[in-house]
Design a protein around this motif. Structure first.
Motif, short mmCIF file in Angstrom:
data_model
loop_
_atom_site.label_atom_id
_atom_site.label_comp_id
_atom_site.label_asym_id
_atom_site.label_seq_id
_atom_site.Cartn_x
_atom_site.Cartn_y
_atom_site.Cartn_z
N GLU A 22 49.30 -31.44 15.46
CA GLU A 22 48.78 -30.08 15.34
C GLU A 22 49.06 -29.24 16.59
N GLY A 23 49.60 -28.20 16.44
CA GLY A 23 49.89 -27.30 17.88
C GLY A 23 51.26 -27.85 18.31
N THR A 24 51.64 -27.87 19.28
CA THR A 24 52.85 -28.33 20.12
C THR A 24 53.42 -29.67 19.41
N GLY A 25 54.54 -29.74 19.11
CA GLY A 25 55.12 -31.07 18.68
C GLY A 25 55.61 -31.85 19.49
N ILE A 26 55.49 -33.14 18.90
CA ILE A 26 56.26 -34.27 19.72
C ILE A 26 57.47 -34.78 18.99
N ILE A 27 58.60 -34.78 19.80
CA ILE A 27 59.69 -35.49 19.13
C ILE A 27 60.39 -36.58 19.74
N LEU A 28 60.20 -37.95 19.22
CA LEU A 28 60.83 -39.07 19.73
C LEU A 28 62.15 -39.04 19.58
N ASP A 29 62.95 -39.29 20.80
CA ASP A 29 64.34 -39.28 20.58
C ASP A 29 65.01 -40.29 21.32
N THR A 30 66.00 -40.90 21.07
CA THR A 30 66.91 -41.82 21.57
C THR A 30 67.76 -41.26 22.49
N MET A 31 67.83 -40.08 22.48
CA MET A 31 68.57 -39.22 23.53
C MET A 31 69.91 -39.79 23.92
N PRO A 32 70.84 -40.00 22.70
CA PRO A 32 72.23 -40.29 23.13
C PRO A 32 72.96 -39.53 23.93
N MET A 33 72.90 -38.23 23.91
CA MET A 33 73.50 -37.38 24.78
C MET A 33 73.14 -37.35 26.30
N TRP A 34 71.72 -38.04 26.70
CA TRP A 34 71.20 -38.03 27.83
C TRP A 34 70.81 -39.34 28.50
N GLY A 35 71.81 -40.36 28.18
CA GLY A 35 71.50 -41.60 28.78
C GLY A 35 71.24 -42.49 27.79
N GLY A 36 70.83 -42.42 26.54
CA GLY A 36 70.49 -43.01 25.68
C GLY A 36 71.47 -44.07 25.01
N LYS A 37 72.69 -43.87 25.28
CA LYS A 37 73.65 -44.82 24.84
C LYS A 37 73.84 -45.94 25.88
N GLU A 38 73.65 -45.71 27.19
CA GLU A 38 73.57 -46.48 28.45
C GLU A 38 72.62 -47.78 28.19
N PRO A 39 72.90 -48.84 28.72
CA PRO A 39 72.41 -50.11 28.49
C PRO A 39 70.54 -49.98 28.68
N GLY A 40 70.40 -49.52 29.78
CA GLY A 40 68.82 -49.13 29.86
C GLY A 40 68.22 -48.00 29.04
N GLY A 41 68.99 -47.31 28.34
CA GLY A 41 68.35 -46.19 27.61
C GLY A 41 68.22 -44.85 28.43
N ALA A 42 67.70 -43.81 28.17
CA ALA A 42 67.54 -42.51 28.62
C ALA A 42 66.27 -42.88 29.66
N PRO A 43 66.25 -42.42 30.95
CA PRO A 43 65.23 -42.43 31.79
C PRO A 43 63.70 -42.05 31.15
N ASN A 44 62.83 -43.00 31.46
CA ASN A 44 61.54 -42.73 31.06
C ASN A 44 60.63 -41.66 31.84
N ILE A 45 59.68 -41.15 31.25
CA ILE A 45 58.87 -40.26 31.93
C ILE A 45 57.93 -40.91 32.78
N LYS A 46 58.07 -41.00 34.12
CA LYS A 46 57.41 -41.71 35.07
C LYS A 46 56.16 -40.83 35.73
N THR A 47 55.86 -39.67 35.36
CA THR A 47 54.74 -39.03 35.61
C THR A 47 54.32 -38.02 34.27
N PRO A 48 53.12 -38.16 33.92
CA PRO A 48 52.48 -37.50 32.65
C PRO A 48 52.93 -36.21 32.63
#
Length: 134
Positions: free
Chosen positions: A60-86
């Motif tokens: 409801e309202g603003t959407g959330i999109i889960l993404d493996t983010m292949p363009m932004w580091g998702g193809k790297e061994p550790g994956g894309a950087p996670n969100i470290k602050t809410p």
């Protein structure tokens, strides 16, 4: 025209709306993330995975999109950087029940309830999410 009116006039010329469409959350395993988020939010877990790496959640309202983010580091061994602050908050009308729900569902708690208003959890990818009283 005074200086304040000039600034206001310039601000209203932007073609970019002051409205958030969706928020991307970096994940490593799109299927596991979809299951976890849908359970957390109490929504059906049959939302479509698009292009093998995107999963818009039914929000409801603003959407959330889960993404493996292949363009932004998702193809790297550790994956894309996670969100470290809410970076955003999920609303609740019952803070205590939400807190108990995440505890019962083995969600990693980062904080206890703070100021009788919010708490922070961690998703399986290490992203920090805030749950806040409406």
């Amino acid at each position: 025209m005074n200086n304040h009116e000039e600034v206001k006039s310039e601000l209203t010329r932007s073609p970019i709306k002051n409205k958030v469409g969706s928020i991307f959350v970096p994940v490593r395993d799109i299927e596991k993330a979809r299951e976890w988020y849908c359970r957390l939010l109490g929504v059906p877990s049959d939302c479509q995975i698009m292009n093998g790496h995107l999963c818009p959640l039914p929000m409801e309202g603003t959407g959330i999109i889960l993404d493996t983010m292949p363009m932004w580091g998702g193809k790297e061994p550790g994956g894309a950087p996670n969100i470290k602050t809410p970076a955003f908050l999920l609303l609740t009308s019952d803070l205590q029940a939400s807190y108990e729900y995440v505890k019962e569902n083995n969600v990693t708690l980062v904080t206890d309830i703070e100021h009788d208003h919010w708490f922070v959890i961690k998703d399986p990818d290490g992203n920090l999410l805030m749950v806040c009283r409406e």
